[in-house]
Design an enzyme around this catalytic site. Structure first.
Site, PDB file in Angstrom:
ATOM      1  N   GLY A 263     -37.930  43.646  30.981  1.00  0.00           N
ATOM      2  CA  GLY A 263     -36.540  43.284  31.250  1.00  0.00           C
ATOM      3  C   GLY A 263     -35.926  44.109  32.370  1.00  0.00           C
ATOM      4  O   GLY A 263     -35.083  43.620  33.118  1.00  0.00           O
ATOM      5  N   THR A 264     -36.353  45.361  32.506  1.00  0.00           N
ATOM      6  CA  THR A 264     -35.790  46.242  33.538  1.00  0.00           C
ATOM      7  C   THR A 264     -36.813  46.591  34.618  1.00  0.00           C
ATOM      8  O   THR A 264     -36.531  46.500  35.803  1.00  0.00           O
ATOM      9  CB  THR A 264     -35.288  47.563  32.906  1.00  0.00           C
TER      10      THR A 264
ATOM     11  N   GLU B 192     -47.088  40.112  25.093  1.00  0.00           N
ATOM     12  CA  GLU B 192     -46.580  41.476  25.261  1.00  0.00           C
ATOM     13  C   GLU B 192     -47.018  42.449  24.155  1.00  0.00           C
ATOM     14  O   GLU B 192     -47.481  43.559  24.437  1.00  0.00           O
ATOM     15  CB  GLU B 192     -45.047  41.399  25.335  1.00  0.00           C
TER      16      GLU B 192
ATOM     17  N   THR C 295     -36.063  48.207  27.447  1.00  0.00           N
ATOM     18  CA  THR C 295     -34.665  47.815  27.630  1.00  0.00           C
ATOM     19  C   THR C 295     -34.040  47.701  26.241  1.00  0.00           C
ATOM     20  O   THR C 295     -32.941  48.199  25.976  1.00  0.00           O
ATOM     21  CB  THR C 295     -34.602  46.464  28.373  1.00  0.00           C
TER      22      THR C 295
ATOM     23  N   GLY D  70     -33.237  51.493  26.056  1.00  0.00           N
ATOM     24  CA  GLY D  70     -32.960  52.073  27.366  1.00  0.00           C
ATOM     25  C   GLY D  70     -31.840  51.354  28.104  1.00  0.00           C
ATOM     26  O   GLY D  70     -31.084  51.969  28.867  1.00  0.00           O
ATOM     27  N   GLY D  71     -31.723  50.056  27.855  1.00  0.00           N
ATOM     28  CA  GLY D  71     -30.635  49.283  28.462  1.00  0.00           C
ATOM     29  C   GLY D  71     -29.285  49.738  27.931  1.00  0.00           C
ATOM     30  O   GLY D  71     -28.286  49.773  28.673  1.00  0.00           O
TER      31      GLY D  71
HETATM   32  N1  LIG Z   1     -36.539  53.845  37.676  1.00  0.00           N
HETATM   33  C1  LIG Z   1     -35.844  53.392  36.639  1.00  0.00           C
HETATM   34  N2  LIG Z   1     -34.849  52.506  36.829  1.00  0.00           N
HETATM   35  C2  LIG Z   1     -34.156  52.017  35.796  1.00  0.00           C
HETATM   36  N3  LIG Z   1     -34.365  52.384  34.514  1.00  0.00           N
HETATM   37  C3  LIG Z   1     -35.333  53.262  34.252  1.00  0.00           C
HETATM   38  C4  LIG Z   1     -36.129  53.812  35.311  1.00  0.00           C
HETATM   39  N4  LIG Z   1     -37.049  54.633  34.756  1.00  0.00           N
HETATM   40  C5  LIG Z   1     -36.834  54.614  33.446  1.00  0.00           C
HETATM   41  N5  LIG Z   1     -35.803  53.809  33.107  1.00  0.00           N
HETATM   42  C6  LIG Z   1     -35.344  53.611  31.716  1.00  0.00           C
HETATM   43  O1  LIG Z   1     -36.351  52.837  31.098  1.00  0.00           O
HETATM   44  C7  LIG Z   1     -35.780  51.650  30.513  1.00  0.00           C
HETATM   45  C8  LIG Z   1     -36.766  50.511  30.646  1.00  0.00           C
HETATM   46  O2  LIG Z   1     -37.937  50.839  29.929  1.00  0.00           O
HETATM   47  P1  LIG Z   1     -39.242  49.915  29.994  1.00  0.00           P
HETATM   48  O3  LIG Z   1     -39.695  49.798  31.392  1.00  0.00           O
HETATM   49  O4  LIG Z   1     -40.195  50.420  28.983  1.00  0.00           O
HETATM   50  O5  LIG Z   1     -38.593  48.540  29.518  1.00  0.00           O
HETATM   51  P2  LIG Z   1     -38.914  47.047  29.960  1.00  0.00           P
HETATM   52  O6  LIG Z   1     -40.361  46.792  29.720  1.00  0.00           O
HETATM   53  O7  LIG Z   1     -38.385  46.793  31.323  1.00  0.00           O
HETATM   54  O8  LIG Z   1     -38.016  46.253  28.918  1.00  0.00           O
HETATM   55  P3  LIG Z   1     -38.438  45.334  27.667  1.00  0.00           P
HETATM   56  O9  LIG Z   1     -39.794  45.804  27.190  1.00  0.00           O
HETATM   57  O10 LIG Z   1     -37.362  45.575  26.648  1.00  0.00           O
HETATM   58  O11 LIG Z   1     -38.470  43.944  28.233  1.00  0.00           O
HETATM   59  C9  LIG Z   1     -34.471  51.438  31.241  1.00  0.00           C
HETATM   60  O12 LIG Z   1     -33.548  50.750  30.430  1.00  0.00           O
HETATM   61  C10 LIG Z   1     -34.032  52.853  31.541  1.00  0.00           C
HETATM   62  O13 LIG Z   1     -33.360  53.431  30.447  1.00  0.00           O
HETATM   63 MG   LIG Z   2     -41.489  46.532  28.006  1.00  0.00          MG
END
Ligand SMILES: Nc1ncnc2c1ncn2[C@@H]1O[C@H](COP(=O)(O)OP(=O)(O)OP(=O)(O)O)[C@@H](O)[C@H]1O
Ligand SMILES: [Mg+2]
Length: 278
Positions: free
Chosen positions: A11-12, A76, A105, A127-128
């Site tokens: 998501g992020t 996933e 997220t 994290g979101g």
């Molecule tokens: N460079 C970055 N930019 C933005 N957020 C970051 C960064 N590095 C770490 N984060 C943190 O990590 C979180 C995203 O974690 P992760 O990549 O594991 O999730 P995702 O796989 O994108 O989301 P999901 O699995 O819920 O679809 C963000 O919400 C933020 O808190």
């Molecule tokens: Mg993820």
């Protein structure tokens, strides 16, 4: 050697795992709202044999990579668990049974027992939430700035502890536990708090909710270890401390694997490596 990469489009963040010439895992990540950058990175790798993909934004990635290569999709949760098993082993953890909490997220919780695994639950606190609340309350949007400031912030003027309520009395539970996240503000009416303290308290809230949730599953499954993964933990010493302390207080063992943000990408990569072998 065949050249393969694994991509987890979350998501992020979009995380990529690939192997260097020595066969060592390497990682790179991009914001998921810039899939053009992912495409350019992939094209710059030259001739790839196959790409393994996973994550909730895979369809958008497929669109960006339409003309690129053979793509193998893996769901996933399967990719995440495959990656976690591999990373645990690679880093010398001999854990056969555990709760796995993926703080992306949002947050997803899994139970692993040997080869068996199941998603047991999830929460929208992740994290979101950390970024969203931080932005709304302090105007700071950058993850690196948030984690750096949170690391030096104090929560004592904002959070209400059990001992703050039970003044001069024995507390029925550990007095140092949070009785109410942000709860002191309403009682003391101290609305103006330093930015780093606000950020530390937001991160405390996020970490404690996620830990509470994970502990309940660990208790239900009677399992000792809770493995915390997800990019929200990236170089985030403060969040790790919040989670580790609370998990230990509740008599469970927290485990943090390095490269924890990349479990899904590693799983997507392993999936095609296995696919290529069999
Ligand atoms: N460079 C970055 N930019 C933005 N957020 C970051 C960064 N590095 C770490 N984060 C943190 O990590 C979180 C995203 O974690 P992760 O990549 O594991 O999730 P995702 O796989 O994108 O989301 P999901 O699995 O819920 O679809 C963000 O919400 C933020 O808190
Ligand atoms: Mg993820």
């Amino acid at each position: 050697m065949t050249k393969v990469i694994g991509i987890d489009t979350g998501g992020t963040l979009t995380k990529i795992a690939h192997l260097d010439a020595q066969g060592e895992l390497q990682y790179v990540s991009f914001p998921s709202n810039d899939l053009q950058a992912v495409r350019e990175w992939i094209l710059a790798q030259g001739d790839l044999d196959e790409i393994g993909v996973t994550g909730g934004r895979t369809e958008q990635l497929r669109e960006a990579l339409q003309d690129v290569k053979t793509i193998h999709y893996i769901v996933e949760f399967e990719a995440t668990l495959k990656g976690v098993r591999y990373l645990l082993k690679q880093q010398g953890h001999q854990i056969d049974e555990c709760i796995i909490t993926n703080i992306g997220t949002g947050t997803s919780v899994h139970y692993m027992n040997g080869n068996h695994d199941v998603r047991v639950g999830g929460t929208g606190i992740g994290g979101g939430t950390l970024i969203g609340l931080s932005t709304l309350m302090t105007g700071i949007t950058d993850f690196e700035e948030i984690r750096t400031l949170a690391n030096v912030g104090k929560r004592e003027h904002i959070d209400l502890l059990v001992e703050d309520i039970y003044q001069g009395m024995d507390t029925p539970i550990d007095g140092k536990l949070t009785a109410s996240n942000f709860g002191k503000v309403g009682i003391t009416e101290q609305g103006n708090q330093p930015v780093e303290d606000v950020l530390a308290t937001i991160q405390g809230l996020v970490g404690e909710v996620i830990t509470t949730f994970s502990i309940q599953y660990a208790d239900e499954k009677k399992t000792e270890h809770i493995v915390y993964i997800g990019s929200t933990l990236s170089d985030n010493a403060h969040l790790e401390r919040v989670i580790a302390n609370y998990t230990r207080t509740k008599k469970h063992s927290p485990v943090f694997v390095g490269d924890h943000g990349f479990a899904g990408a590693v799983g997507a990569l392993l999936n095609i490596v296995e696919h290529a072998i069999t």
